[in-house]
Design a protein around this motif. Structure first.
Motif, mmCIF file in Angstrom:
data_model
loop_
_atom_site.group_PDB
_atom_site.id
_atom_site.type_symbol
_atom_site.label_atom_id
_atom_site.label_comp_id
_atom_site.label_asym_id
_atom_site.label_seq_id
_atom_site.Cartn_x
_atom_site.Cartn_y
_atom_site.Cartn_z
ATOM 1 N N HIS A 148 37.351 43.569 54.177
ATOM 2 C CA HIS A 148 37.976 43.113 52.937
ATOM 3 C C HIS A 148 37.969 44.263 51.948
ATOM 4 O O HIS A 148 37.087 45.120 51.993
ATOM 5 C CB HIS A 148 37.251 41.909 52.357
ATOM 6 C CG HIS A 148 35.916 42.230 51.765
ATOM 7 N ND1 HIS A 148 34.773 42.318 52.511
ATOM 8 C CD2 HIS A 148 35.549 42.500 50.490
ATOM 9 C CE1 HIS A 148 33.760 42.610 51.726
ATOM 10 N NE2 HIS A 148 34.193 42.737 50.495
ATOM 11 N N VAL A 149 38.946 44.281 51.060
ATOM 12 C CA VAL A 149 38.916 45.225 49.943
ATOM 13 C C VAL A 149 38.770 44.413 48.660
ATOM 14 O O VAL A 149 39.116 43.238 48.604
ATOM 15 C CB VAL A 149 40.182 46.118 49.885
ATOM 16 C CG1 VAL A 149 40.283 47.003 51.114
ATOM 17 C CG2 VAL A 149 41.453 45.282 49.730
ATOM 18 N N ASN A 150 38.247 45.029 47.643
ATOM 19 C CA ASN A 150 38.044 44.417 46.320
ATOM 20 C C ASN A 150 37.061 43.248 46.421
ATOM 21 O O ASN A 150 36.389 43.091 47.422
ATOM 22 C CB ASN A 150 39.362 43.991 45.679
ATOM 23 C CG ASN A 150 40.403 45.102 45.753
ATOM 24 O OD1 ASN A 150 40.044 46.269 45.726
ATOM 25 N ND2 ASN A 150 41.654 44.751 45.877
ATOM 26 N N SER A 151 37.008 42.422 45.384
ATOM 27 C CA SER A 151 35.982 41.381 45.328
ATOM 28 C C SER A 151 36.522 40.173 44.582
ATOM 29 O O SER A 151 37.566 40.237 43.947
ATOM 30 C CB SER A 151 34.749 41.913 44.596
ATOM 31 O OG SER A 151 35.113 42.266 43.267
ATOM 32 N N TYR A 152 35.756 39.069 44.655
ATOM 33 C CA TYR A 152 36.098 37.913 43.817
ATOM 34 C C TYR A 152 35.809 38.254 42.353
ATOM 35 O O TYR A 152 36.452 37.727 41.445
ATOM 36 C CB TYR A 152 35.285 36.680 44.240
ATOM 37 C CG TYR A 152 35.813 36.052 45.509
ATOM 38 C CD1 TYR A 152 35.667 36.690 46.733
ATOM 39 C CD2 TYR A 152 36.472 34.831 45.475
ATOM 40 C CE1 TYR A 152 36.168 36.133 47.897
ATOM 41 C CE2 TYR A 152 36.976 34.263 46.642
ATOM 42 C CZ TYR A 152 36.826 34.919 47.843
ATOM 43 O OH TYR A 152 37.331 34.363 48.985
ATOM 44 N N SER A 153 34.837 39.106 42.143
ATOM 45 C CA SER A 153 34.423 39.453 40.782
ATOM 46 C C SER A 153 35.544 40.129 40.014
ATOM 47 O O SER A 153 35.858 39.756 38.890
ATOM 48 C CB SER A 153 33.242 40.420 40.832
ATOM 49 O OG SER A 153 32.241 39.956 41.682
ATOM 50 N N LEU A 154 36.125 41.167 40.634
ATOM 51 C CA LEU A 154 37.006 42.087 39.914
ATOM 52 C C LEU A 154 38.258 42.404 40.717
ATOM 53 O O LEU A 154 38.773 43.519 40.652
ATOM 54 C CB LEU A 154 36.232 43.393 39.649
ATOM 55 C CG LEU A 154 35.227 43.327 38.502
ATOM 56 C CD1 LEU A 154 34.255 44.493 38.566
ATOM 57 C CD2 LEU A 154 35.961 43.326 37.163
ATOM 58 N N GLY A 155 38.752 41.433 41.479
ATOM 59 C CA GLY A 155 39.865 41.699 42.385
ATOM 60 C C GLY A 155 41.144 42.120 41.684
ATOM 61 O O GLY A 155 41.926 42.906 42.226
ATOM 62 N N THR A 156 41.364 41.618 40.484
ATOM 63 C CA THR A 156 42.585 41.965 39.760
ATOM 64 C C THR A 156 42.422 43.306 39.060
ATOM 65 O O THR A 156 43.287 44.182 39.141
ATOM 66 C CB THR A 156 42.927 40.826 38.776
ATOM 67 O OG1 THR A 156 42.984 39.600 39.512
ATOM 68 C CG2 THR A 156 44.247 41.064 38.079
ATOM 69 N N SER A 157 41.295 43.489 38.393
ATOM 70 C CA SER A 157 41.015 44.763 37.700
ATOM 71 C C SER A 157 41.046 45.944 38.652
ATOM 72 O O SER A 157 41.546 47.012 38.307
ATOM 73 C CB SER A 157 39.615 44.753 37.079
ATOM 74 O OG SER A 157 39.469 43.706 36.197
ATOM 75 N N ALA A 158 40.466 45.740 39.845
ATOM 76 C CA ALA A 158 40.337 46.856 40.783
ATOM 77 C C ALA A 158 41.696 47.405 41.174
ATOM 78 O O ALA A 158 41.834 48.592 41.442
ATOM 79 C CB ALA A 158 39.577 46.405 42.029
ATOM 80 N N VAL A 159 42.728 46.548 41.179
ATOM 81 C CA VAL A 159 44.062 47.009 41.557
ATOM 82 C C VAL A 159 44.844 47.469 40.326
ATOM 83 O O VAL A 159 45.522 48.493 40.360
ATOM 84 C CB VAL A 159 44.828 45.900 42.306
ATOM 85 C CG1 VAL A 159 46.242 46.359 42.651
ATOM 86 C CG2 VAL A 159 44.081 45.514 43.576
ATOM 87 N N LEU A 160 44.741 46.743 39.239
ATOM 88 C CA LEU A 160 45.560 47.079 38.062
ATOM 89 C C LEU A 160 45.081 48.340 37.343
ATOM 90 O O LEU A 160 45.895 49.209 36.989
ATOM 91 C CB LEU A 160 45.557 45.913 37.054
ATOM 92 C CG LEU A 160 46.352 46.262 35.791
ATOM 93 C CD1 LEU A 160 47.850 46.207 36.055
ATOM 94 C CD2 LEU A 160 45.971 45.386 34.608
#
Ligand SMILES: Nc1nc2c(c(=O)[nH]1)N[C@H]1C(S)=C(S)[C@@H](COP(=O)(O)OP(=O)(O)OC[C@H]3O[C@@H](n4cnc5c(=O)[nH]c(N)nc54)[C@H](O)[C@@H]3O)O[C@H]1N2
Ligand SMILES: Nc1nc2c(c(=O)[nH]1)N[C@H]1C(S)=C(S)[C@@H](COP(=O)(O)OP(=O)(O)OC[C@H]3O[C@@H](n4cnc5c(=O)[nH]c(N)nc54)[C@H](O)[C@@H]3O)O[C@H]1N2
Ligand SMILES: [Mo]
Length: 666
Positions: free
Chosen positions: A40-52
């Motif tokens: 998996h990449v990213n997390s439930y915590s910061l899944g949107t921030s990590a990409v944006l």
């Protein structure tokens, strides 16, 4: 493609923390020794921030680790505008542990100096009492509209720092026409935002002026991006800070999650703490973390992610170690169907969690108090030994021991263990790290002395850290890592992806579920499924501390007294919370700290489904109600924070819980 899928994370912020027994690192190392796995990449915590954020300001973890120090905010800020509040319960937590709890300290110090706090949140207690914060409670999920109106006032009233925008940012000229209605005929002014958010127009206008007249920190909690279109309020937080022209100044600028974990606003460590190497993964396929049910249900299906068109692999074996998806994933009835698809599910856990009850093979593992390790919290200055406090319970074994023996049987034992026992690994990792830290000019004791002591204080690069101060001082010498090296108010790259749910500059996009949506006629309460106060996620929910907060044996749901009264409900009632996806029971607590129209049910009650209906939880897990819908096609992040629902009294006797006792064994 066929493969094994591995997921974990305790919690899912980074892989630091415990050095040796971090469950995620153990699992990854094991599967890498066998050739690899679908990760998996990213997390439930910061899944949107990590990409944006890499498009807009920089890598999210770099930004968090280099956030302006809390002590600098305490000494310099005049106004802190906190979208999502600064929650003291969350800031007491960091992956790996917190050695000094200073949230109350920095807030009191700032307040004593005259700094004002504005907490923008549906819950009044999202900011500590000593902040004496003004509370602004927009309808949940509508912050982007509020922020657009603040930006519109700054621009219309000549308060935007155009020198800063010209020198340090790109794309303001593409964004401003949207603010003023030139692109869609809708002026994003305070009157417009008042209709959407419920916040009075006059207060929005005045707040914009106060922000421009003060040294202002704009901080956005992680919760705001854990929602449909979660990119928008986050991006707008950066845009507001850029328009104020204070990014890189002490106490001003942008922050992300000062109330989300203790690591934000701690000075950056010069050398990170040692940890077990994970090896390298021979399989290229991956999914964004929150797409697990989609992947299991739709092998071969195509989906968008971050400018790419990807295909879900056909996963036959799921190996879960250090996570509880039947607590953390959205739409648990759907996840239940998804878990019926793989041929084999293996789970390691110290407890009979709902996930363990969905597994074919359950391996009982030790807890951290039952084994030797050393640890350090993310961005925390203490590095400390963690000798076992007690012997393993029953047949429980360390994840390391289990993986070591499995690897041996699969012919990769030597590769996994390198012939070392746990204590040999600890000594080895420490000695290697001691050489690295010596290269940086610091001396730390020999392993024996360290192990017998209380821990050592790690060196930091600068205690009085100011986010992006070098970029401000010299943007050519210290460009950002964004495509243009500047703050991107308009992103050519994102615009080029042509995603309807995340265009090239931040906008207001109505979520499917919010109090302004047609669905709110049937489900007139906005459920806020935030982090729990009495535990970390679902961990130790059967323990006495978590149990002490339960009401009638169920997870407490908080509701404004008037919302309870119109439904004929009273404190202590067992209530049924429901929508079209599912329902759960909960114990009612009335509290005027909760806005009208909002119900707060924290995550983490162990999922206790009715045997005939996976969509009905008898205990109060909010994820039977949340939607398994991504934040956007850009980031595919988790949107568990918010959902629409209704509450009624539970009729008849409340059913017994089964999850609090062990399952019947075969
Ligand atoms: N509705 C909604 N849902 C959410 C969120 C939300 O805001 N709203 N937030 C999301 C967020 S931010 C997160 S981080 C996730 C958290 O979701 P998870 O990380 O899945 O939650 P935990 O309860 O911490 O699960 C950790 C599990 O590991 C087990 N464990 C502990 N120590 C060990 C060990 O040494 N080895 C092994 N093998 N297991 C161990 C624990 O017993 C527990 O079952 O939830 C997400 N879900
Ligand atoms: N005690 C405790 N602390 C924790 C955790 C835990 O489980 N327990 N988990 C840790 C982890 S893994 C993470 S990722 C972080 C998460 O940190 P956050 O995501 O910041 O935490 P939450 O508690 O989910 O949400 C914070 C607050 O945001 C507000 N909020 C929700 N929706 C909206 C909205 O639309 N608009 C506005 N303005 N406000 C809104 C809610 O009132 C909520 O209380 O917390 C960490 N800290
Ligand atoms: Mo998280």
């Amino acid at each position: 493609m066929t493969g094994a899928f591995a997921r974990s994370g305790v919690p899912q912020v980074t892989v630091k923390g415990m050095a040796m027994h971090h469950a995620q690192s153990q699992l990854h190392r094991f599967l890498n020794c066998l050739g690899g796995y679908v990760r998996h990449v990213n997390s439930y915590s910061l899944g949107t921030s990590a990409v944006l954020l890499p498009y807009v300001l920089g890598d999210v973890y770099w930004l968090l680790g280099h956030s302006t120090s809390k002590s600098v905010i305490a000494a310099h800020a005049e106004l802190v505008v906190a979208f999502g509040g600064i929650s003291p319960k969350n800031a007491a937590v960091t992956p790996g542990g917190v050695s000094r709890h200073n949230t109350h300290g920095w807030i009191s110090a700032a307040r004593a100096r005259g700094c004002r706090f504005v907490s923008v949140s549906p819950l009044r207690d999202d900011t500590p009492a000593e902040a004496a914060a003004e509370c602004i409670a927009p309808r949940p999920g509508s912050d982007a509209a509020l922020m657009l109106a603040l930006a519109q006032v700054l621009d219309a009233d000549g308060l935007a720092d155009t020198d800063f925008l010209n020198r340090y940012a790109v794309g303001f000229e593409r964004f401003a026409p949207y603010l003023h209605g030139h692109t869609d005929g809708v002026v994003k002014d305070p009157l417009w935002a008042a209709q959407i958010t419920g916040v009075p127009a006059g207060r929005i206008r005045d707040l914009a002026h106060e922000m421009a007249a003060s040294r202002t920190l704009v901080t956005v909690s992680w919760s705001l991006q854990r929602a449909r279109h979660g990119e928008q309020p986050l991006w707008l937080g950066v845009v507001l800070a850029a328009m104020l022209g204070q990014i890189g100044l002490p106490g001003g600028g942008f922050g992300h999650g000062y109330g989300s974990t203790a690591m934000v606003g701690e000075p950056h460590r010069e050398v990170s703490a040692p940890r077990l190497p994970q090896g390298s993964n021979g399989v290229a396929a991956f999914i964004p973390a929150a797409r697990i049910a989609d992947m299991l249900l739709n092998p071969g299906a195509s989906y968008s992610y971050n400018g790419q068109q990807l295909t879900y692999p056909d996963v036959r074996l799921v190996y879960w170690c250090g996570g509880n998806p039947f607590h953390h994933h959205q739409d648990l009835a759907r996840l239940h169907a998804a878990f019926a698809r793989p041929e084999t599910v293996v789970v390691h856990d110290p407890f009979w969690t709902a996930t363990a009850r969905h597994a074919d093979i359950v391996l009982p593992v030790t807890m951290s108090i039952e084994r030797d390790d050393f640890g350090a919290g993310d961005n925390d200055r203490m590095f400390f030994p963690m000798p076992a406090l007690t012997r393993p319970h029953g047949a429980a074994r360390d994840d390391y021991q289990i993986f070591g023996e499995l690897a041996e049987r699969l012919g990769a034992g030597k590769e996994f263990t390198q012939g070392r026992t746990t204590s040999e690994w600890l000594r080895h990792l420490y000695q290697q790290w001691r050489l690295t830290i010596a290269d940086h000019g610091h001396t730390v004791p020999e392993f024996g002395e360290f192990w017998a002591g209380d821990g050592i204080t790690l060196p930091v690069t600068g205690p009085e850290q100011v986010l992006l101060a070098d970029f401000r001082a010299d943007p050519d010498a210290h460009p950002l890592t964004t495509p243009t090296g500047k703050i991107e108010i308009f992103s050519e790259t994102i615009d080029g992806y042509r995603y309807p749910d995340c265009p090239g500059h931040p906008v207001w996009l109505e979520p499917e579920e919010w109090l302004g949506a047609p669905a709110a006629r049937r489900f007139p309460l906005h459920l806020v499924a935030n982090q729990p106060r009495t535990r970390l996620h679902s961990q130790l929910d059967v323990g006495s501390h978590s149990q002490s907060a339960k009401v009638a044996g169920r997870e407490p749901v908080r509701l404004h007294p008037e919302e309870a009264a119109i439904r004929g409900l009273a404190d202590g009632d067992v209530v049924r919370i429901f929508n079209d996806r599912g329902a759960c029971l909960a114990g009612l607590v009335t509290d005027d700290a909760v806005s009208r129209g909002v119900a707060q049910l924290s995550t983490g009650a162990w999922y206790d489904p009715d045997p005939g209906n996976p969509g009905f939880c008898r205990h109060g897990n909010p994820n039977v109600l949340t939607a398994d819908r991504p934040s956007s096609a850009l980031s595919q992040g988790c949107t568990g924070q918010l959902a629409l629902a209704e509450i009624e009294g539970h009729r008849g006797d409340a059913p017994q819980l089964s999850v609090t006792g062990p399952p019947a064994t075969a």
